[in-house]
Design a protein around this motif. Structure first.
Motif, short mmCIF file in Angstrom:
data_model
loop_
_atom_site.label_atom_id
_atom_site.label_comp_id
_atom_site.label_asym_id
_atom_site.label_seq_id
_atom_site.Cartn_x
_atom_site.Cartn_y
_atom_site.Cartn_z
N ALA A 131 1.01 -1.08 -0.17
CA ALA A 131 -0.08 -0.02 -0.10
C ALA A 131 0.80 1.30 0.05
N ASN A 132 2.23 1.14 0.01
CA ASN A 132 3.01 2.29 -0.07
C ASN A 132 2.80 3.33 1.21
N LEU A 188 4.40 10.79 3.89
CA LEU A 188 4.95 11.95 3.20
C LEU A 188 4.03 12.80 2.64
N ALA A 189 2.82 12.02 2.00
CA ALA A 189 1.73 12.95 1.41
C ALA A 189 1.07 13.63 2.33
N SER A 190 0.79 13.27 3.56
CA SER A 190 0.12 14.06 4.63
C SER A 190 0.87 15.46 4.91
N ASN A 191 2.13 15.64 4.54
CA ASN A 191 2.60 16.99 4.56
C ASN A 191 2.07 18.17 3.98
N CYS A 198 -4.39 14.76 -1.44
CA CYS A 198 -5.52 14.15 -1.03
C CYS A 198 -6.10 12.88 -1.67
N THR A 199 -5.87 12.83 -3.02
CA THR A 199 -6.10 11.90 -3.85
C THR A 199 -5.22 10.53 -3.28
N LEU A 200 -4.07 10.80 -3.18
CA LEU A 200 -3.25 9.66 -2.61
C LEU A 200 -3.62 9.14 -1.33
#
Length: 1850
Positions: free
Chosen positions: A190-191, A197-200, A312-314
């Motif tokens: 699920a990476n 990191l995408a939450s930043n 957000c999509t990630l």
């Protein structure tokens, strides 16, 4: 030693300064106790009197030696105080551009306000697996330490990042999380690390804003827990947030902005999906225009919006929810534009159909009228009744803002909850690392409730920090068994009690909030009454009754009481919330659900900031009324509780501290403001750490380091074998006060300043030694100078005296020479005068004699001409008279002769008539007539002769008459001319007279003409001289032009050669890149296949996996298993004991044929794709060429045209040559068609043979050219795409066909082929008969030779065989011969059945005779056998009798010889036969259970490969494709299985790499292709495969070899990696070269004689071990070179990367060590004959870096030399080394900043990689050159140790 003793002359100190905080000064005289004034000199040269404090008499701080300045760890400084810390940070930040520094356990990070290339993946790989002190300070080092301690101690970790706004806290936390995500990898597909990191970006957009201090300031605190599983891979994360600054939603100060998300929405307002939000410019909305700075320089809000939506999509937020979030945010903006109008002082209204409110209600899905009503009214509830009360305009505005803040806070909570749910993992969390990004200590001009909470949190964190530091110090002392004394440190517990204890500030604030009429003023009075004059930390301002002062650990802060109660209550009208809960927009009610049912439960907090507690993933059920109870909690109470929870979490983990410092308030890059830095250092606790460390024993040395550093202070007798005792003895003599140091188990502990004292003693001792050396050297130099001067004086005297003597001799010679010169001069003058006079006399004589001679000549000439005239006139008259008389005589003669002829004619006529009469009379006289007839004939003949003579005479006569007539005519003409001449003589005489007159005139004219001619000649001479000069100038210009042309030609050739070399290099690079890409794809394919197999095993086994020990993995991979695995076609026969039950599902075998078909299809698709790409590239190249042709220089075009014309001329000349030869051949053949012409030896035949030989030679030359072209085309094709099969001939032919229209040489070759065809067609008819005869003769000769050889071989074999076998062999041979002969004659007589029938009859007769002979021989054989048995019995009886007579001893000594003679082994064919059911046993014994050590060591290198190939040969011989496929598939899968099982063993991997390559070479060598057969012997060519083409399997084996090679490289890297840094950098190969400096708390492993540490010898021994193992396994030499090259690249890359990341090794002495180490490696290459392997070139960057450390670094010339020398280093690496250069000894100097700028300016045009570090994981593409074996297959013996008795040799 007393500290005052260090204040001597020239000692440097720090004094306070109002501008620079601290200034450096130098003592001008020694300090004596009692002095009140110090005489100092500042650095700028100004003298100063420094007055000591009369009370404390405290001396100024001493400055550290320059050698310690710039240390990585502040605790390594000898003097630990504030100015030393500040100066060290400034030097590292400004001079060395280093932003990270250790301060004990704290990492100090200074914000550079500039992007630095120190956060790439290569840097992460460099720090992965390293100890914290082994590399330069970095956030990655802290993250690595946390990760390592989590795995080692199985304890949770925390990284606490703090600092002011704009100091870089968020960035530091982000990089720490990136490090964990990169190093650990994800435990699932699920990476999770990408989502973490995408939450930043999301949290930054909704929680960050621009402030005056920072463009991206975090306006909330967050604690992120990154979860790990048992294998320490990321499985999820959880986020807790603290104190969101809600007030920023409705108010921004000047030059500040609201949260980023609002401006991103406004920037994207024109997008179609945002049209419904009805947004506009940010200046339109009240909530975004207050700061007056809506734009951040360099930031595009529209692009940032795209990044936010992508994140957000990630994270799984759908488009509908995203639009819902943006809808709520847009509603908040429109709510801010709602305006109120006052009706009176207590009520207000909203204008009807207010646009902003209408849009707000539409977006939020609520009723307009209801919302309009409750914005202007509120409900009051009493015990009995409920009242609706209007509110004033101010109250309505505050209520509107409170609603906006509350909506934003709820949305913030919802987003955080959703992020947590996405990051949550179903797998049980084993451990976690928390990253706390929290605000630092804040103090402003006006400080309110927010600053109070922030500083309260920092007090708690500082207390925890102090306790942790104190605990570490205590553990260090106890570990070294040092007596522990209590260190006094600042305890901020009183300040914390003042805030949170009973009747503390927060308690009184909550109590005041409960009061109905409580105000800020009454609360302030309660504070004064409770704490003023009772608590030393609480004060009251003098001029204010609404403020209070708290003495925090960092500074005093004055808080304004206004607004404290309101912010603590967090008042929001309940009616407005109910309206929102009734919204039709379903997302709004979700935000405002009760805490028990909320999707994202939060607690409402103050209007300033909100608090978010840790959000559980699943909502918990609570008791009724719990929400109301929670709702009554104040913000302060909630914050205190959450802070206690945070402290409990931090205390349960191991903390790691990062303190971020803001260097200036203007965001200037690399600008250091000392005042601001000191404030932050005091506030963040760094100086407190220094103070605690300095209070004890801050300086710590190991005994070995101390001995190495201060060996100069010891005498020889003090040095003992025991280092500890030696150090104790020396210290007792050097430092008398024993309290200044302590001896631990492994270290010596010093008080502050003692190391500086020892350094002073060391420096004094070295200075004294230097003075003594200087004294001796100077005396020696002066004496040498005196002797040289004395010798020079003597030499000068000698030369002067000699000069004077020579001068006198010269004077004498000159006097004598003058006399001689005078004598000769006088003689010369007299001689010259004589010669002049003589010459004048001779000239006069010559002119006079010439005049007389000319007169005499003219007279003689006139007389001579008169005589000639007379002669001709007289002769003409005589001739005329003669001709007249001759004409008359001839006329008379003619008349007479005519008369005589007439008479003769009459006589003849009369005689003729008389003959006829006589004929009649004498008719019978025939004989006489015949005789007469003969006579007549003879006479006729004579007549003819005479007639011919007559004709000749007539001709002569005619010619003579013609001559006479011509003479007559000429005489007549001469007569006439004589008449004319007489007349003319008269006229000439008259003309002579006239001419004399004219002559006189011409003489006069001649003189004038001569004069003019002289003038003309002079002018022409002048003109000629001028022309000559011009000619010389033109020649010079021509020469210069020629020189320029030559130079230009040279330059053109050089440029062309350079371009050619560059293009070839580029092609090679492209080829290597393509090969590397293919091998990487193969690596990735193998990794995925291994992953697939692992998953299948987990699915099939489903058993409890035993606990795995943690093993650090490569930073780019997430598993520590083997890199390659394939499913095997059969399972092992012996399973481990734990696997008692076999799984129900067996592994599906890998169908190699299907795999090959799929691979072939993939290659075909790749080829089609490549062809299309090539066509596209060709079209693009044509367009580019057409454009480039116009821009090309004419010289280059001319060179190309010249080259093309030369090629065309060459082809035309060859064409003409061929045409001429063809014409000659045609002529020779068309002369005669007889067989003699074409027979051998005839001219035509010779011409034909000559032509054939020349054509064949030309054809051979062209074939060689075509072969060269083919090789070039193949190399180009390999660069474009990898070869999929080994069918080289087909590929080469296709390539040549493709290149027909592309190359002139191919066209020439095709033309030559066509010409050859024409020649062959013309020669075919003449050559056919000769060829047939010659071929028949050759065939007969060859057959006779073969028959002869066969008979000889048969005879030799028969002689070696026993009699029985000899007869059988001879018969068998005879039968085979007859069969072959039968087949031959059958083909020969196929067209003539009668001949064939007769042949068959004779053959049958012969066979009958042979059968009879065979029966006779059988009878004789039977007789001989019977006789043999009789003889054997007799011999046996005789031997028994002899044995009875022999003693037992003799029987033992003499060997018993058998009677039967053994039969010789027959010839083997190099094949091994095995049964199909034995295949698994063969693979098991030969591959799976074969160990490289033991059995395999004693085998022939590559024996398993030979055995496997011999088995394949037998299957090919049987034409059994299933057996071949099965064997090859089993072999490949078994090798992969072995490598998966024992892939970490170098010997195993090397052994199978060698055997795989040998197996691949055998498949090539015996494939039957001409390209490989030419390397074989004739016997080996007989062993070639006959039935199958295994080219596809060769490709599979090649891929397998690549995989094994890559695995071998990884094994090498894992073995070498721990040795490289220690052996190449840290170990002191040259003793005494590197100085040892004191180290800090982050102590690096000592490089001085540590037992067990790796040295350079360890690396060389390991390299030798690798080399010997590979040679022992028989690996190809070219492959060994590639392995060695890869090993040296790893050594060079790892060493250089560590050099670039370690400041302590960048020194002159370390450069010398590195160069020596590299020279040792080169010596090893020479010893192993591997200098041409390319390994030395891989060390070139390291060599240049070592040279860079040693060269001079001062002047521009040095800069130029560095730029030209460091060609293999990038600009970034050169500058980094110069920044890191650190002096180790006193004589070294630092590199100036101006010199580094000069280097940067000179290298600014260089184009190189932006990466700082070399890619240590880079693997060079591997190739497997064909290496045929000379070993004959039939000679190979199979040892019994292999257990292969079930196979047999064929």
């Amino acid at each position: 030693m007393a500290a005052s003793e260090l204040y001597t002359k020239f000692a440097r100190v720090w004094i306070p300064d109002p501008e620079e905080v601290w200034k450096s000064a130098e003592l001008l005289k020694d300090y004596k106790p009692g002095d009140k004034v110090l005489l100092l000199r500042l650095e700028e040269g100004k003298d100063l009197e420094y007055h000591l404090d009369p009370k404390t008499k405290e001396l100024p701080h001493l400055r550290n030696p320059d050698i310690l300045v710039g240390e990585n760890d502040l605790t390594a400084l000898s003097y630990l105080h504030e100015p030393a810390v500040l100066h060290n940070l400034r030097v590292r930040f400004i001079d060395s551009k280093l932003i990270y520094t250790y301060c004990g356990i704290v990492l100090v990070a200074i914000n550079p306000y500039e992007q630095l290339p120190i956060y790439g993946e290569d840097i992460i790989n460099a720090y992965s697996g390293q100890n914290m002190g082994d590399m330069d300070p970095h956030i990655f080092a802290v993250a690595e330490e946390a990760y390592k301690q989590m795995a080692r101690d199985e304890r949770n970790q925390s990284i606490i990042v703090s600092g002011e706004s704009g100091a870089g806290k968020t960035v530091s936390a982000k990089y720490a999380m990136r490090y964990f995500a990169t190093v650990s990898g994800s435990a699932s597909e699920a990476n999770v690390e990408e989502k973490v990191l995408a939450s930043n970006p999301i949290m930054e957009s909704i929680g960050n804003a621009k402030t005056t201090r920072n463009d991206n300031s975090s306006r909330f605190g967050k604690y992120i827990e990154i979860g790990f599983d048992k294998r320490y891979r990321i499985i999820g994360a959880n986020m807790r947030t603290y104190l969101l600054e809600k007030s920023r939603v409705v108010f921004q100060a000047e030059e500040e902005r609201n949260y980023h998300i609002f401006y991103q929405l406004c920037a994207s307002a024109k997008s179609p999906e945002f049209q419904m939000l009805q947004l506009g410019n940010a200046n339109y909305f009240n909530y975004t225009k207050q700061g007056g700075s809506p734009v951040i320089e360099g930031v595009d809000d529209a692009k940032e919006m795209a990044h936010t939506r992508q994140a957000c999509t990630l994270l799984g937020i759908s488009e509908s929810y995203q639009m819902g979030i943006f809808r709520i945010l847009a509603g908040i903006l429109h709510l801010g534009n709602v305006g109120f109008t006052s009706r009176d002082s207590d009520s207000c209204t909203i204008p009807p159909k207010h646009e902003a409110l209408t849009i707000f209600c539409e977006l939020m899905g609520v009723d307009y009228e209801e919302m309009c009503h409750w914005l202007c009214h509120r409900k009051l509830a009493t015990a009995t009744e409920t009242y609706i009360k209007p509110i004033s305009k101010l109250q309505a505005t505050n209520a509107r803002d409170a609603l906006a803040k509350h909506i934003y806070a709820k949305l913030f909570n919802w987003i955080v909850d959703h992020v947590n749910r996405v990051l949550h993992s179903a797998v049980k969390q084993h451990s976690f690392i928390g990253v706390l990004d929290i605000y630092g200590f804040e103090t402003f001009e006006i400080n309110s409730f927010e600053q109070f909470c922030i500083n309260y949190a920092n007090e708690k964190l500082q207390q925890q920090f102090n306790m942790h530091v104190f605990k570490l110090e205590q553990e260090e002392y106890m570990k070294e068994q040092i007596p522990w004394t209590l260190i006094d440190f600042y305890d901020n517990q009183p300040c914390i009690n003042l805030i949170e204890s009973k009747l503390g500030i927060l308690d009184l604030l909550d109590e005041e909030c409960k009061m109905p009429k409580g105000t800020d003023d009454t609360w302030a009075q309660k504070l004064y009454n409770t704490h003023l004059n009772k608590c030393a930390l609480f004060e009251k301002p003098r001029l204010s009754n609404k403020a209070f002062i708290i003495q925090h650990f960092a500074d005093k802060v004055e808080y304004q009481c206004e607004g404290f109660l309101e912010k603590n209550k967090d008042t929001v009208f309940e009616e407005q919330i109910k309206v929102l809960k009734s919204s039709k927009f379903k997302m709004i009610p979700e935000l405002f659900q009760d805490d028990e049912k909320a999707i994202s439960p939060t607690s409402a907090t103050s209007s300033g900031r909100i608090l978010l507690t840790r959000v559980p993933t699943k909502p918990t059920k609570g008791r009724p009324g719990q929400a109301a109870k929670e709702h009554r909690k104040t913000v302060g109470h909630q914050f205190r509780n959450s802070l206690h929870l945070l402290m409990e979490t931090l205390n349960a983990t191991t903390p790691h501290y990062v303190r971020c410092i803001k260097p200036n308030d203007f965001k200037f890059p690399f600008t250091f403001d000392e005042k601001r830095a000191v404030q932050q250092l005091r506030a963040c606790g760094v100086l407190e750490t220094i103070r605690i460390s300095a209070a004890g024993f801050p300086s710590r040395w190991t005994y070995q380091e101390f001995f190495s550093r201060y060996r100069v202070l010891m005498k020889q007798k003090d040095v003992l074998n025991d280092r500890m005792q030696t150090c104790k003895n020396v210290l007792e003599k050097l430092i008398l006060d024993k309290d200044k140091y302590q001896f631990g188990k492994t270290k010596i502990f010093f008080r502050a300043g003692q190391v500086a004292y020892l350094e002073k003693l060391r420096t004094d001792k070295l200075r004294a030694a230097c003075i003594w050396i200087q004294k001796t050297i100077r005396g020696w130099l002066l004496r040498k100078k005196y002797l040289r001067m004395r010798k020079a004086a003597i030499t000068v005297q000698r030369y002067v005296r000699g000069y004077q003597a020579r001068c006198y001799a010269t004077f004498l010679r000159r006097t004598k020479a003058a006399t001689i010169i005078q004598k000769y001069w006088r003689m010369y003058v007299a001689c010259r005068m004589y010669k002049i006079r003589r010459a004048a006399t001779i000239v006069l004589q010559s002119y006079l004699r010439g005049y007389l001679a000319r007169n005499r000549y003219r007279k003689i000439l006139r007389e001579h001409k008169v005589v000639i005239i007379q002669k001709w006139v007289r002769g003409w008259l005589a001739q005329k008279q003669y001709k007249r008389s001759m004409h008359a005589i001839i006329y008379l003669q003619c008349c007479f002769r005519r008369m005589m002829a007439k008479r003769e004619l009459k006589k003849l006529k009369i005689e003729a008539r008389s003959v006829e009469r006589y004929k009649k009379l004498h008719i019978g006289m025939e004989n006489k007539i015949m005789q007469l007839q003969r006579k007549v004939d003879e006479q006729n003949k004579e007549y003819k002769c005479l007639m011919e003579k007559l004709a000749n005479l007539e001709g002569v006569y005619n010619t003579e008459t013609e001559k006479l007539r011509s003479d007559l005519d000429r005489l007549q003409l001469s007569e006439e001319e004589a008449k004319v001449a007489t007349k003319r003589v008269l006229s000439l005489q008259e003309e002579i007279a006239k001419l004399r007159k004219d002559l006189e005139q011409t003489h006069s004219e001649k003189k004038s003409i001569e004069e003019s001619a002289d003038r003309y000649r002079q002018e022409t001479e002048q003109l000629v001289s001028n022309l000559k000069e011009e000619n010389t100038l033109l020649k010079q210009e021509k020469e210069t032009l020629n020189h320029l042309i030559v130079e230009q030609a040279k330059e053109m050739t050089e440029t062309m050669e350079k371009k050619l070399t560059e293009e070839t290099k580029q092609l090679e690079l492209d080829l290597n890149d393509e090969r590397l890409r293919y091998q990487n794809l193969l690596n990735e394919f193998s990794r995925l296949e291994e992953r697939y197999d692992d998953l299948r095993e987990e699915m099939t086994l489903m058993v409890n996996v035993p606990k795995l020990e943690h093993k650090r993995t490569d930073s780019t991979h997430s598993s520590n298993e083997s890199e390659y695995t394939f499913s095997s076609e059969f399972a092992e026969t012996e399973d481990t004991p734990s696997r008692t039950e076999e799984p129900s599902e067996k592994k599906v075998p890998l169908d190699m044929s299907l795999f090959l078909k799929l691979q072939k299809r993939v290659t075909e698709l790749e080829q089609e794709k490549q062809l299309l790409q090539d066509e596209l590239d060709c079209k693009e190249e044509q367009v580019l060429r057409s454009k480039a042709k116009e821009e090309e220089r004419p010289q280059i075009r001319g060179a190309e045209l010249e080259y093309e014309s030369l090629k065309r001329q060459e082809l035309e000349s060859e064409n003409k040559k061929l045409k001429n030869e063809l014409n000659e051949l045609r002529k020779a053949l068309s002369e005669k068609g007889t067989p003699e012409v074409t027979a051998p030896g005839a001219p035509a035949y010779q011409v034909l043979m000559d032509q054939l030989t020349s054509v064949s030679e030309e054809l051979d030359v062209r074939k060689e050219e075509v072969l060269i072209l083919r090789s070039q085309l193949v190399s180009q094709k390999e660069a474009i795409q990898p070869k999929n099969t080994m069918t080289d001939s087909i590929i080469l032919l296709e390539d040549v066909q493709k290149m027909k229209d592309k190359g002139e040489i191919a066209q020439a070759y095709i033309g030559l082929k066509e010409t050859n065809r024409l020649l062959e067609s013309q020669l075919q008819s003449q050559k056919r008969s000769h060829d047939n005869e010659a071929e028949a003769l050759r065939g007969e000769i060859q057959s006779l030779k073969e028959e002869n050889n066969r008979q000889q071989q048969l005879l030799a074999q028969n002689l070696q065989l026993p009699p029985e076998a000899r007869i059988e062999a001879s018969l068998q041979h005879e039968i085979t011969r007859l069969t072959n002969e039968n087949l031959y004659f059958e083909e020969l007589y196929a067209d003539d059945p009668k001949k064939y029938q007769s042949y068959r009859i004779s053959l049958y007769k012969r066979m009958i005779d042979l059968m009879e002979q065979l029966e006779k021989q059988d009878k004789t054989v039977r007789k001989l056998k019977k006789q043999l048995k009789v003889f054997a019995k007799k011999i046996g009886e005789l031997e028994v009798g002899q044995v009875e007579n022999i003693s037992p001893g003799q029987i033992i000594d003499e060997p018993i010889r058998p009677v039967n003679i053994p039969r010789k082994e027959k010839d083997f064919q190099g094949m091994l036969e095995y049964k199909k059911e034995d295949e698994q046993k063969l693979v098991k014994n030969l591959i799976l259970e074969l160990k490289p050590r033991g059995v395999a060591v004693n085998l022939i290198p590559g024996l398993p490969a030979y055995i496997l190939f011999m088995c394949v040969r037998h299957a090919d011989y049987l034409n059994d494709d299933q057996k071949v496929r099965s064997l090859l598939t089993s072999t490949i899968n078994s090798i992969k299985k072995v490598l998966k099982k024992r892939g970490d063993d170098f010997e195993t991997v090397s052994f199978w790499l060698s055997n795989t390559c040998r197996f691949l070479h055998c498949l090539k060598q015996y494939s039957g292709e001409e390209g490989f057969m030419k390397y074989n012997t004739s016997r080996q060519n007989e062993h070639c495969l006959t039935n199958f083409d295994l080219a596809e399997y060769r490709q599979v084996l090649s891929d397998l070899a690549i995989q094994i090679y890559q695995q071998l490289v990884r094994v090498l890297e894992n073995i070498l990696q721990p040795m490289i840094v220690s052996g190449m950098l840290e170990h002191e190969t040259i003793q005494g070269m590197s100085g040892v400096k004191p180290t800090g708390l982050r102590k690096r492993t000592s490089s001085i004689a540590d037992e067990g540490a790796y040295t350079l010898d360890s690396i060389i021994q390991q390299l030798s071990s690798f080399h010997s193992v590979m040679c022992q396994h028989g690996m190809d030499p070219e492959l060994i070179k590639q392995v060695i090259k890869q090993m040296f690249y790893i050594v060079g890359a790892v060493t250089l990367n560590n050099l670039l990341l370690r400041k302590d090794v960048c020194s002159w002495s370390k450069g010398m060590q590195i160069r020596y180490n590299v020279s040792q490696l080169e010596e090893w290459l020479r010893d192993k004959n591997l200098m041409n392997s390319g390994a030395k070139e891989t060390l070139e960057p390291l060599i240049q870096a070592a040279q860079l450390l040693q060269v001079k670094k001062k002047t521009d010339e040095d800069a130029e030399a560095i730029c030209s020398m460091c060609s293999a280093l990038t600009t970034l690496q050169i500058v980094k080394v110069l920044f890191l250069y650190t002096p180790v000894h006193e004589f070294e100097e630092r590199v100036s900043a101006s010199f580094i700028r000069t280097i940067q300016m000179r290298l600014r045009d260089r184009k190189d990689s932006p990466q700082l570090l070399m890619d240590a994981k880079h693997t060079f593409p591997v190739t497997f050159p064909f290496n045929p074996s000379s070993l004959a297959l039939e000679t190979i013996q199979i040892p019994a140790s292999l257990g292969l008795g079930f196979i047999s040799r064929v």
